[in-house]
Design an enzyme around this catalytic site. Structure first.
Site, PDB file in Angstrom:
ATOM      1  CG  MET A 129      -7.068   1.810   7.098  1.00  0.00           C
ATOM      2  SD  MET A 129      -6.129   2.198   5.605  1.00  0.00           S
ATOM      3  CE  MET A 129      -7.373   1.877   4.351  1.00  0.00           C
TER       4      MET A 129
ATOM      5  CG  ASP B 295      -1.072  -1.167   8.687  1.00  0.00           C
ATOM      6  OD1 ASP B 295      -1.900  -0.244   8.585  1.00  0.00           O
ATOM      7  OD2 ASP B 295      -1.070  -2.163   7.946  1.00  0.00           O
TER       8      ASP B 295
ATOM      9  N   GLY C 290       0.834  -1.208   0.000  1.00  0.00           N
ATOM     10  CA  GLY C 290       0.000   0.000   0.000  1.00  0.00           C
ATOM     11  C   GLY C 290       0.867   1.255   0.000  1.00  0.00           C
TER      12      GLY C 290
HETATM   13  O1  F6P Z   1      -1.268  -1.953   5.203  1.00  0.00           O
HETATM   14  C1  F6P Z   1      -1.783  -0.689   4.994  1.00  0.00           C
HETATM   15  C2  F6P Z   1      -3.277  -0.728   4.894  1.00  0.00           C
HETATM   16  O2  F6P Z   1      -3.720   0.593   4.697  1.00  0.00           O
HETATM   17  C3  F6P Z   1      -4.000  -1.385   6.068  1.00  0.00           C
HETATM   18  O3  F6P Z   1      -4.116  -0.523   7.171  1.00  0.00           O
HETATM   19  C4  F6P Z   1      -5.309  -1.750   5.441  1.00  0.00           C
HETATM   20  O4  F6P Z   1      -5.901  -2.837   6.103  1.00  0.00           O
HETATM   21  C5  F6P Z   1      -4.922  -2.109   4.031  1.00  0.00           C
HETATM   22  O5  F6P Z   1      -3.681  -1.483   3.780  1.00  0.00           O
HETATM   23  C6  F6P Z   1      -5.902  -1.674   2.963  1.00  0.00           C
HETATM   24  O6  F6P Z   1      -5.482  -2.224   1.774  1.00  0.00           O
HETATM   25  P1  F6P Z   1      -5.991  -1.776   0.333  1.00  0.00           P
HETATM   26  O7  F6P Z   1      -5.399  -0.442   0.038  1.00  0.00           O
HETATM   27  O8  F6P Z   1      -5.444  -2.832  -0.563  1.00  0.00           O
HETATM   28  O9  F6P Z   1      -7.466  -1.721   0.393  1.00  0.00           O
END
Ligand code: F6P
Length: 341
Positions: free
Chosen positions: A169, A127, A10
């Site tokens: 998140m 995170d 991410g």
């Molecule tokens: O790992 C970073 C994060 O933002 C997490 O906090 C969250 O669960 C996930 O990525 C969301 O992922 P995506 O952007 O693939 O929806």
């Protein structure tokens, strides 16, 4: 030397600061050249790259996202993935790789290092769950954004006498919840590290509204869960790649608290706004320090390591030591977040 750089997983604010630092340090201090791989490890497998010079990174320091693009793609999870990495690096004469990513990207970096590639990792994730470093790039900006959102929710919660649930998140850890919750003065903070009892949560809110307040702010981490054997049955839903489905615990908690307290209850799922926009000075500085340290490590022939912040210092930690691990919120911090309810 020709160095490759990639950003995987991410995106977070502060990635561009790290890319810029890698390019400038490599070019100015050591006379290395740098190429950027597009879209994380996928770009390495597919041979998608672009030259990166000082000119190319001019003006990117304050910009969120990543100028290289990113993807959730891990070569060791695909047939022939590691071989594809090796053949691109050979064909493009890339001698060392800087991999900027979270746990998934760094685990892949460790596998690629096992295959003989000269790799240095840089930790990034909102995170803040990468083991071995006090901070990862992006976390500071995310807690700033979440804190501001909680501040804003206070005024509307108070005006309407409402219970406001804010889902943040953090995947399987509560770093954003605890830090933004504490900084924003949340009345309750629910984290994966400390499973909750819904009856206690509802009773707390009723007591609070009876004694001195007409509103409550509840911050819940997306990975928070009820304690086993308590009144709420809930299993965190996961998507096809095993990631937590945003909004799930928030919606369920809203329904439970509305029914159990009778108070007007609303949910805000902060979502990707926590990963967007301008990086804070802390993330710009951290990205810059990590970028410089990564190139210094490569130039001193130190590989298979990750840059890390330990107290005031930047250190190098073996990728093998941290790969596959998750850094949870320490109990002391969880306790402080509960002491101020
Ligand atoms: O790992 C970073 C994060 O933002 C997490 O906090 C969250 O669960 C996930 O990525 C969301 O992922 P995506 O952007 O693939 O929806």
């Amino acid at each position: 030397m020709r160095i490759g750089v990639l950003t995987g997983g991410g995106d977070v604010p502060g990635l561009n600061a790290a890319i810029r630092a890698v390019v400038k340090r490599a070019e100015m201090e050591y006379g290395h050249s740098v190429v950027g791989f597009r879209n994380g490890w996928r770009g390495v497998c597919e041979g998608l790259l672009m030259p990166l010079t000082r000119e190319d990174v001019r003006g990117i320091l304050p910009r969120g996202g990543t100028m290289l693009g990113t993807a959730r793609f891990h070569p060791h999870q695909h047939d022939g993935g590691i071989d594809a990495v090796l053949s691109t690096l050979e064909a493009e004469r890339v001698e060392a790789l800087v991999c900027i990513g979270g746990d998934g990207t760094l685990k892949a970096a460790s596998k690629v290092a096992d295959a003989g590639v000269k790799v240095v990792g840089i930790p990034k994730t909102i995170d803040n769950d990468v083991e071995g470093t006090d901070l990862s790039i992006g976390f500071h900006t995310a807690i700033n954004i979440a804190t501001e959102a909680i501040d804003r929710l206070h005024t509307t919660a108070e005006s309407h006498n409402r219970v406001m649930i804010v889902e943040v998140m953090g995947h399987t850890v509560g770093w954003i919840a605890v830090n933004a919750g504490l900084a924003g003065g949340a009345d309750l903070i629910l984290t994966p590290e400390d499973p909750f009892d819904i009856e206690e949560v509802a009773a707390f809110i009723k007591r609070r509204h009876k004694s001195h307040a007409n509103f409550s702010i509840v911050v819940v981490a997306e990975g928070a869960q009820p304690a086993e054997g308590t009144a709420m049955d809930f299993e965190t839903p996961l998507n096809e790649r095993g990631a937590i489905v945003a909004g799930s615990i928030g919606e369920r908690l809203t329904q439970e608290l509305s029914e159990r307290t009778g108070f007007d209850t609303r949910l805000t799922v902060l979502g990707h706004v926590q990963r967007g926009g301008t990086p804070t000075p802390t993330d710009r500085i951290l990205g810059s320090r990590f970028g410089v340290a990564a190139v210094d490590a490569i130039s001193q022939e130190t590989f298979g390591v990750m840059t890390a912040l330990r107290g005031e210092e930047i250190k190098l930690v073996p990728l093998k030591k941290i790969a596959g691990k998750v850094k949870q919120v320490p109990q002391e911090l969880v306790e402080v977040s509960k002491a101020l309810w």
